[in-house]
Design a protein around this motif. Structure first.
Motif, PDB file in Angstrom:
ATOM      1  N   SER A 125       0.677  -0.878   0.149  1.00  0.00           N
ATOM      2  CA  SER A 125       0.196  -0.080   0.214  1.00  0.00           C
ATOM      3  C   SER A 125       0.687   1.334  -0.020  1.00  0.00           C
ATOM      4  O   SER A 125       2.180   1.783   1.060  1.00  0.00           O
ATOM      5  N   ARG A 128      -0.093   5.948   0.136  1.00  0.00           N
ATOM      6  CA  ARG A 128      -0.692   6.941   0.328  1.00  0.00           C
ATOM      7  C   ARG A 128      -0.369   8.058  -0.401  1.00  0.00           C
ATOM      8  O   ARG A 128       0.900   8.307  -0.724  1.00  0.00           O
ATOM      9  N   SER A 172      -1.093  11.909  -0.706  1.00  0.00           N
ATOM     10  CA  SER A 172      -1.390  13.485  -0.873  1.00  0.00           C
ATOM     11  C   SER A 172      -1.119  14.746  -1.814  1.00  0.00           C
ATOM     12  O   SER A 172       0.152  14.673  -2.158  1.00  0.00           O
ATOM     13  N   SER A 222      -6.459  13.403  -1.690  1.00  0.00           N
ATOM     14  CA  SER A 222      -5.781  12.101  -0.835  1.00  0.00           C
ATOM     15  C   SER A 222      -5.946  10.822  -1.806  1.00  0.00           C
ATOM     16  O   SER A 222      -6.978  10.821  -2.212  1.00  0.00           O
ATOM     17  N   GLN A 225      -5.393   6.324  -1.298  1.00  0.00           N
ATOM     18  CA  GLN A 225      -5.068   5.404  -1.198  1.00  0.00           C
ATOM     19  C   GLN A 225      -5.116   4.307  -1.719  1.00  0.00           C
ATOM     20  O   GLN A 225      -5.994   4.327  -2.499  1.00  0.00           O
ATOM     21  N   ASN A 228      -4.196   0.664  -2.172  1.00  0.00           N
ATOM     22  CA  ASN A 228      -3.496  -0.949  -1.288  1.00  0.00           C
ATOM     23  C   ASN A 228      -3.938  -2.268  -2.658  1.00  0.00           C
ATOM     24  O   ASN A 228      -4.054  -1.658  -3.577  1.00  0.00           O
TER      25      ASN A 228
END
Length: 117
Positions: free
Chosen positions: A17, A19, A21, A79, A81, A83
């Motif tokens: 994963s 992330r 931003s 953002s 995310q 996965n």
């Protein structure tokens, strides 16, 4: 003058994963939509995910169920995310903000995401 500053990204193994931003700044920001695009190696830039002021979310078919876009309207941030990353997610990711009556597009500086073992 609109400025977009991205953070996040990097190298991750398949199944991992990350992330991303992005923070938008400037005067009189009238944001219609915030989103993420990517440019895989040797390919055209493509939409990954976007979210409108009203909260409507749009995802590329290839990332549905794996990626989640979120937005903080008070802070003008967005953002992503990511996965269950796959090697085919490898690309330069760009933050995008669409502003004003004419839907003018502004872009972040881009950040590399590499999915590899």
């Amino acid at each position: 003058q609109v400025r977009l500053v991205q953070s996040g990204g990097g190298l991750v193994q398949p199944g991992g994963s990350l992330r991303l931003s992005c923070a938008a700044s400037g005067s009189d920001l009238s944001i219609n939509r915030m989103g993420w695009y990517r440019r895989p190696p040797g390919k055209e830039r493509e939409l990954v995910a976007a979210i409108t002021t009203g909260g409507y979310r749009d995802y590329a078919d290839s990332v549905k169920g794996r990626f989640t876009i979120s937005r903080d309207s008070a802070k003008n941030t967005v953002s992503l995310q990511m996965n269950s990353l796959k090697p085919e997610d490898t690309a330069v990711y760009y933050c995008n903000v669409r502003l004003g009556t004419w839907n003018n597009d502004y872009w972040g500086q881009g950040t590399q995401v590499t999915v590899s073992s």
